[in-house]
Scaffold this active site. Structure first.
Site, PDB file in Angstrom:
ATOM      1  N   PRO A 191       0.798  -1.184   0.174  1.00  0.00           N
ATOM      2  CA  PRO A 191       0.068   0.076   0.041  1.00  0.00           C
ATOM      3  C   PRO A 191       0.802   1.217  -0.036  1.00  0.00           C
ATOM      4  O   PRO A 191       0.293   2.230  -0.245  1.00  0.00           O
ATOM      5  CB  PRO A 191      -0.861   0.004   1.291  1.00  0.00           C
TER       6      PRO A 191
ATOM      7  N   GLU B  32       0.650  -7.479   8.374  1.00  0.00           N
ATOM      8  CA  GLU B  32       0.831  -6.152   8.317  1.00  0.00           C
ATOM      9  C   GLU B  32       1.827  -5.526   7.335  1.00  0.00           C
ATOM     10  O   GLU B  32       1.822  -4.332   7.120  1.00  0.00           O
ATOM     11  CB  GLU B  32       0.731  -5.463   9.873  1.00  0.00           C
TER      12      GLU B  32
ATOM     13  N   ARG C  12      -1.133  -8.228 -21.179  1.00  0.00           N
ATOM     14  CA  ARG C  12      -1.776  -7.882 -22.750  1.00  0.00           C
ATOM     15  C   ARG C  12      -1.027  -6.954 -23.577  1.00  0.00           C
ATOM     16  O   ARG C  12      -1.617  -7.049 -24.528  1.00  0.00           O
ATOM     17  CB  ARG C  12      -3.066  -7.374 -22.414  1.00  0.00           C
TER      18      ARG C  12
ATOM     19  N   ASP D 153      -7.176   0.742 -26.880  1.00  0.00           N
ATOM     20  CA  ASP D 153      -8.231   1.015 -25.839  1.00  0.00           C
ATOM     21  C   ASP D 153      -7.926   2.208 -24.993  1.00  0.00           C
ATOM     22  O   ASP D 153      -6.764   2.931 -25.216  1.00  0.00           O
ATOM     23  CB  ASP D 153      -8.573  -0.034 -25.145  1.00  0.00           C
TER      24      ASP D 153
HETATM   25  C1  9D3 Z   1      -2.907  -0.911  10.212  1.00  0.00           C
HETATM   26  C2  9D3 Z   1      -2.364  -0.473   8.929  1.00  0.00           C
HETATM   27  N1  9D3 Z   1      -2.711  -1.629   7.921  1.00  0.00           N
HETATM   28  C3  9D3 Z   1      -4.105  -1.795   7.570  1.00  0.00           C
HETATM   29  C4  9D3 Z   1      -4.718  -0.457   6.858  1.00  0.00           C
HETATM   30  C5  9D3 Z   1      -1.883  -1.669   6.766  1.00  0.00           C
HETATM   31  C6  9D3 Z   1      -2.032  -2.594   5.594  1.00  0.00           C
HETATM   32  C7  9D3 Z   1      -1.132  -3.725   5.492  1.00  0.00           C
HETATM   33  C8  9D3 Z   1      -1.382  -4.641   4.473  1.00  0.00           C
HETATM   34  C9  9D3 Z   1      -2.884  -2.428   4.736  1.00  0.00           C
HETATM   35  C10 9D3 Z   1      -3.101  -3.478   3.822  1.00  0.00           C
HETATM   36  C11 9D3 Z   1      -2.235  -4.500   3.676  1.00  0.00           C
HETATM   37  C12 9D3 Z   1      -2.399  -5.477   2.549  1.00  0.00           C
HETATM   38  N2  9D3 Z   1      -2.313  -4.863   1.306  1.00  0.00           N
HETATM   39  C13 9D3 Z   1      -1.489  -4.999   0.328  1.00  0.00           C
HETATM   40  O1  9D3 Z   1      -0.474  -5.866   0.550  1.00  0.00           O
HETATM   41  C14 9D3 Z   1      -1.076  -4.368  -1.009  1.00  0.00           C
HETATM   42  C15 9D3 Z   1      -2.321  -3.250  -1.319  1.00  0.00           C
HETATM   43  C16 9D3 Z   1      -3.531  -2.792  -0.782  1.00  0.00           C
HETATM   44  O2  9D3 Z   1      -4.050  -3.038   0.152  1.00  0.00           O
HETATM   45  N3  9D3 Z   1      -4.026  -1.779  -1.623  1.00  0.00           N
HETATM   46  C17 9D3 Z   1      -3.784  -1.354  -2.902  1.00  0.00           C
HETATM   47  N4  9D3 Z   1      -2.608  -1.826  -3.375  1.00  0.00           N
HETATM   48  C18 9D3 Z   1      -1.972  -2.916  -2.807  1.00  0.00           C
HETATM   49  S1  9D3 Z   1      -0.528  -3.602  -3.196  1.00  0.00           S
HETATM   50  C19 9D3 Z   1      -0.357  -4.438  -1.803  1.00  0.00           C
END
Ligand code: 9D3
Length: 262
Positions: free
Chosen positions: A88, A115, A153, A168
């Site tokens: 994230p 996490e 793709r 596209d």
């Molecule tokens: C306490 C904070 N956590 C929850 C809000 C942080 C958190 C850790 C791990 C939030 C999501 C995740 C799992 N997400 C991914 O591994 C992830 C992800 C995403 O959640 N949103 C957009 N792209 C991606 S790429 C990997």
């Protein structure tokens, strides 16, 4: 293109690779994919891949040793591939990034769970961190699939029809037109008449105008990324004239022109 995904849920990725365009691209030798189960690189009878965070707090963190061993195994299989962490906190994925990634011989995609992964693994091994957008997933697998799908793709031959990847949305910063198939009337709604005309030049122009209208209404930001061409400017001028006529009618005492609102 060689895809290596590191995950504790290899079946999720296998299901993706075993279906649709991914399956066909594999059969044609355009891509080759392997899931490495991080748990296979964990030690002890329980093969534990997570542990409690230093400093306390809720949730678990992916242990560094199994992840590092899994990345090193992946690098043996694809020595030139960049190691990408789906996270994230990453750079937001887009079509330009898909085009960049499609130039590599392979991609190593690290899918986190819990996490997140131990920061020292990120520092030591990760070349690029990628997010697929501002929403919260439960792990990186779905994000890795989105990246592989968008990259595949773009590879020559993957869609069969060689020029469809260029036609596209986002390739030229415009949304696609609406699509219609049989029957000609569905629940009282007709297919736009021009599409039944057989006039391919007129149809192509209608499609560009429809895509432009959808872009103007839904994604006006894209019109600033790629400015209007001459044809688009002419279409907008025509719509402006049509809007002006409607507004003029109101001022001249058309329906609603005496209302207090507006
Ligand atoms: C306490 C904070 N956590 C929850 C809000 C942080 C958190 C850790 C791990 C939030 C999501 C995740 C799992 N997400 C991914 O591994 C992830 C992800 C995403 O959640 N949103 C957009 N792209 C991606 S790429 C990997």
């Amino acid at each position: 293109m060689k895809f290596i995904a590191l995950t504790i849920f290899p079946e999720l990725l296998q299901a993706f690779w075993d279906n649709g365009i991914m399956r066909r691209a594999t059969a044609e030798g355009i891509i080759a994919s392997t899931a490495i189960n991080i748990r296979d690189h964990a030690q002890g009878r329980h093969r534990v891949t997570d542990d409690r965070p230093y400093g306390g707090g809720c949730g678990m963190v992916m242990k560094p040793e199994p992840l590092a061993a899994a990345i090193e195994a992946a690098r043996q299989m694809a020595p030139t591939a960049p190691t990408i962490l789906l996270s994230p906190q990453g750079q937001q994925f887009n079509q330009a990034m898909a085009q960049q990634l499609a130039r590599h011989q392979g991609l190593i995609l690290v899918c986190g769970r819990y996490e997140g992964i131990d920061e020292r693994v990120t520092e030591q091994y990760i070349d690029l961190e990628v997010s697929i957008g501002d929403f919260v997933l439960t792990g990186g697998e779905l994000a890795a699939m989105a990246v592989m799908d968008a990259v595949t793709r773009l590879l020559p031959g993957a869609l069969g029809n060689e020029d469809s990847a260029d036609q596209d949305s986002f390739k030229d910063q415009r949304l696609d037109c609406g699509h219609h198939t049989r029957p000609p009337q569905f629940q009282g709604r007709d297919v736009p008449e021009v599409l039944l005309s057989g006039n391919h030049d007129l149809i192509a122009r209608w499609r560009r105008a429809d895509g432009l209208m959808r872009t103007l209404v839904r994604r006006p930001d894209l019109l600033r990324v790629k400015p209007l061409n001459a044809e688009e400017a002419a279409i907008l001028e025509k719509w402006r004239h049509e809007i002006d006529v409607l507004l003029q009618g109101r001022r001249d005492g058309g329906p609603g022109s005496s209302s207090g609102s507006g």
